[in-house]
Scaffold this motif. Structure first.
Motif, PDB file in Angstrom:
ATOM      1  N   GLY A 130       0.810  -1.213   0.000  1.00 20.27           N
ATOM      2  CA  GLY A 130       0.000   0.000   0.000  1.00 20.27           C
ATOM      3  C   GLY A 130       0.841   1.259   0.000  1.00 20.27           C
ATOM      4  O   GLY A 130       2.043   1.240   0.271  1.00 20.27           O
ATOM      5  N   GLU A 135      -4.640   3.056   3.676  1.00 22.52           N
ATOM      6  CA  GLU A 135      -4.913   2.059   2.637  1.00 22.52           C
ATOM      7  C   GLU A 135      -4.660   0.652   3.154  1.00 22.52           C
ATOM      8  O   GLU A 135      -5.413  -0.283   2.886  1.00 22.52           O
ATOM      9  CB  GLU A 135      -4.042   2.329   1.410  1.00 22.52           C
ATOM     10  CG  GLU A 135      -4.296   1.356   0.245  1.00 22.52           C
ATOM     11  CD  GLU A 135      -3.402   1.631  -0.938  1.00 22.52           C
ATOM     12  OE1 GLU A 135      -3.329   0.754  -1.830  1.00 22.52           O
ATOM     13  OE2 GLU A 135      -2.774   2.710  -0.974  1.00 22.52           O
ATOM     14  N   ARG A 136      -3.555   0.499   3.966  1.00 24.02           N
ATOM     15  CA  ARG A 136      -3.245  -0.821   4.501  1.00 24.02           C
ATOM     16  C   ARG A 136      -4.328  -1.292   5.471  1.00 24.02           C
ATOM     17  O   ARG A 136      -4.732  -2.459   5.457  1.00 24.02           O
ATOM     18  CB  ARG A 136      -1.881  -0.779   5.193  1.00 24.02           C
ATOM     19  CG  ARG A 136      -0.721  -0.622   4.224  1.00 24.02           C
ATOM     20  CD  ARG A 136       0.611  -0.884   4.907  1.00 24.02           C
ATOM     21  NE  ARG A 136       0.978   0.189   5.838  1.00 24.02           N
ATOM     22  CZ  ARG A 136       1.667   1.267   5.486  1.00 24.02           C
ATOM     23  NH1 ARG A 136       2.044   1.429   4.231  1.00 24.02           N
ATOM     24  NH2 ARG A 136       1.976   2.182   6.386  1.00 24.02           N
TER      25      ARG A 136
END
Length: 573
Positions: A130, A135-136
């Motif tokens: 990511g 996002e992760r």
């Protein structure tokens, strides 16, 4: 006719020389294209196969590690039990996290290794993927929710495609009593190494499902109207921009395929220079052929076609055709001038012949018309003689007066046409003479609309038909009826019909056959010369196409004459 024309022969001669050369060049070009296409295909097929083998090897190694991880001693500590100390669970998580963190760098391009405990609804995972922490976390939560809801339904020990909110992923899990060990990978990482392969602007590497449904480059495939299909060998497919060579390589360890689309345009760019020269020569030969045909048409064929066209019109009787005076070769200018002079000479000659023919027809028509006078004159003298024999002076006076009127009409008429009214009066006068001769032997009736009175017809036409009836159809034992009728089929027609019928015995079969076959009926005594005279005069005055005379038997004899209403083409003399 067309195959024997000069144009076809010239064109075929040129084609006979150029076409074999063009065919050889085209065959050579297609052969070269085929060789280059096969070379490019084999080269890229090997590259695609190597890349897929590398991916499968990485997926297999990752799967083996996940399997070993699922048998780790600390996995048992993550199983939720009533007598388990949670501190031991936390310590087991830390040890497992350290284990997967150390191994994460060895299993590229896997995004993350993870362990999920369904009992505690907790997940530990490596975070080397990511572009941001957010996002992760979002990706991890998506996978966590999938495992929490449908974990037991997912294939165990197999890489499967999974569609996230923003991306497709490859997901691998092993379930050990509600403890899931596994790994995931963003599908875009599979084609990253292939981006360095030169497929051209339109070339694409597409990831598909095992059923060949595209996961990447959907918009491109839709814009090109390309539908991928299962095929063991490479194949060609037509797009809107170009034709593509399609190569696919299935994964052994995952339910996906890698498909390469190589535009044919890119392949042709790799053709040797000499092959491109052959294409240019082929195109140049075709253009040369077209240019040569155009030049030959303007310089040579067009003047010939003008002459041929003029000759066709001349053959159809058009003597007004002339070749235009245009700039051309000296030979064609001389031919055109000679042709125009020849047409003018033919035109003048035809006019001279036509005038001689008209004069001959006029002389013949006068001769036929004069034949009537002595024929009837002898009959009239015979009538007076018979009346004088019986000393019937009253009838002799009436007969003499009628004969005077009759011959007055005959001698004063020197024209080829008279009005229908005058012809009918003359015929009535003739019938009155015959009634004086043969009382109660016949009656007659006129069925004529007064609107036809001014129509011009040849003189003595109706009188000659009536005379023929009196001469050949009169029977003193029975009273015969004579009907004279003038009529028109349609008011729009340019023709009228004059019909004379009687109630006598009619024509005999032999005479009727001769009349319908247009055979002249002239005996040694001159019998039936009147009917043949009528036919001949009508043909001379109108021509065979504009008039017609029909003979038949109804109650008795029936004669029907078809005449044009207007005589402007003939006129009065």
């Amino acid at each position: 006719m067309i195959r024997n024309s000069l144009i076809v022969k010239l064109f075929c001669s040129i084609c006979l020389i150029l076409v074999p050369l063009i065919v050889i060049l085209i065959i050579n070009n297609y052969y070269s294209v085929g060789v280059i296409r096969n070379q490019v295909e084999q080269s890229n097929k090997k590259m695609l196969n190597l890349h897929m083998n590398e991916i499968d090897k990485q997926l297999e190694n990752t799967g083996n590690f996940v399997y070993q991880l699922s048998n780790h001693v600390d996995i048992l500590s993550l199983q939720k039990k009533e007598d388990v100390d949670y501190n031991n669970v936390v310590k087991a998580k830390l040890r497992l996290y350290q284990t997967i963190s150390k191994q994460a760098n060895f299993y590229m391009p896997v995004d993350s290794l993870f362990i999920y405990t369904a009992g505690y609804d907790e997940m530990i995972y490596t975070q080397k993927f990511g572009n941001s922490y957010t996002e992760r976390v979002e990706t991890a939560n998506e996978i966590k929710n999938v495992l929490h809801k449908n974990g037991k339904e997912l294939p165990d020990g197999k890489w499967t495609l999974w569609k996230g909110e923003h991306h497709y992923y490859l997901l691998y899990i092993i379930n050990n009593e509600d403890v899931f060990t596994g790994a995931w990978m963003n599908i875009d990482k599979l084609i990253t190494p292939l981006k360095h392969i030169k497929f051209g602007e339109l070339g694409r590497t597409v990831i598909t499902t095992s059923n060949y449904l595209p996961i990447t480059h959907n918009k491109f495939l839709q814009s090109e109207d390309i539908e991928l299909k299962k095929q063991s060998e490479s194949y060609l497919i037509k797009g809107k921009s170009d034709q593509f060579i399609v190569m696919n390589e299935p994964s052994i360890n995952g339910d996906f395929n890698i498909v390469a689309l190589i535009p044919e345009q890119t392949i042709l760019q790799d053709l040797p220079f000499i092959q491109r020269i052959s294409i240019y020569i082929t195109i140049g030969s075709i253009l040369f052929l077209l240019l040569f045909v155009i030049l030959m048409r303007n310089i040579f064929l067009k003047p010939i076609l003008q002459i041929v066209h003029a000759m066709k019109k001349l053959r159809n009787g058009d003597l007004n055709i002339r070749l235009p005076k245009a700039k051309s070769s000296t030979e064609f200018e001389m031919m055109n001038e000679s042709f125009n002079r020849m047409i003018s000479d033919i035109h003048r000659l035809k006019i001279d012949v036509y005038e001689k023919k008209i004069n001959l027809q006029k002389a013949e028509l006068k001769h036929l018309q004069l034949q009537i006078n002595p024929h009837f004159f002898l009959n009239s003298l015979n009538i007076i003689y018979n009346l004088a024999t019986v000393k019937d002076f009253s009838l002799i006076q009436q007969m003499s007066q009628s004969l005077a009127n009759y011959f007055r009409f005959m001698f004063k008429s020197n024209s080829y046409f008279v009005s229908l009214e005058d012809e009918l009066k003359h015929t009535q006068n003739y019938l009155n003479i015959q009634q004086l001769r043969f009382p109660d032997a016949f009656t007659y009736h006129l069925d004529v609309d007064p609107k036809w009175n001014k129509v011009k017809i040849p003189p003595l036409i109706i009188q000659s038909l009536v005379e023929n009836i009196i001469k050949h159809g009169l029977n003193l034992d029975d009273t015969m009826e004579i009907l004279i009728k003038v009529w028109q089929k349609d008011s729009k027609d340019d023709f009228i019909f004059i019909q004379v019928d009687d109630t006598g015995d009619g024509f005999s079969k032999d005479i009727l056959s001769m009349l319908n076959k247009d055979e002249p009926i002239i005996t040694e005594n001159g019998e039936r010369i009147g009917i043949w005279n009528i036919k001949k005069r009508l043909e001379l005055l109108y021509g065979k196409d504009r008039t017609n005379i029909e003979f038949g038997n109804q109650v008795g004899a029936s004669v029907k004459i078809k005449l044009p209403l207007s005589t402007k083409d003939v006129g009065d003399e």
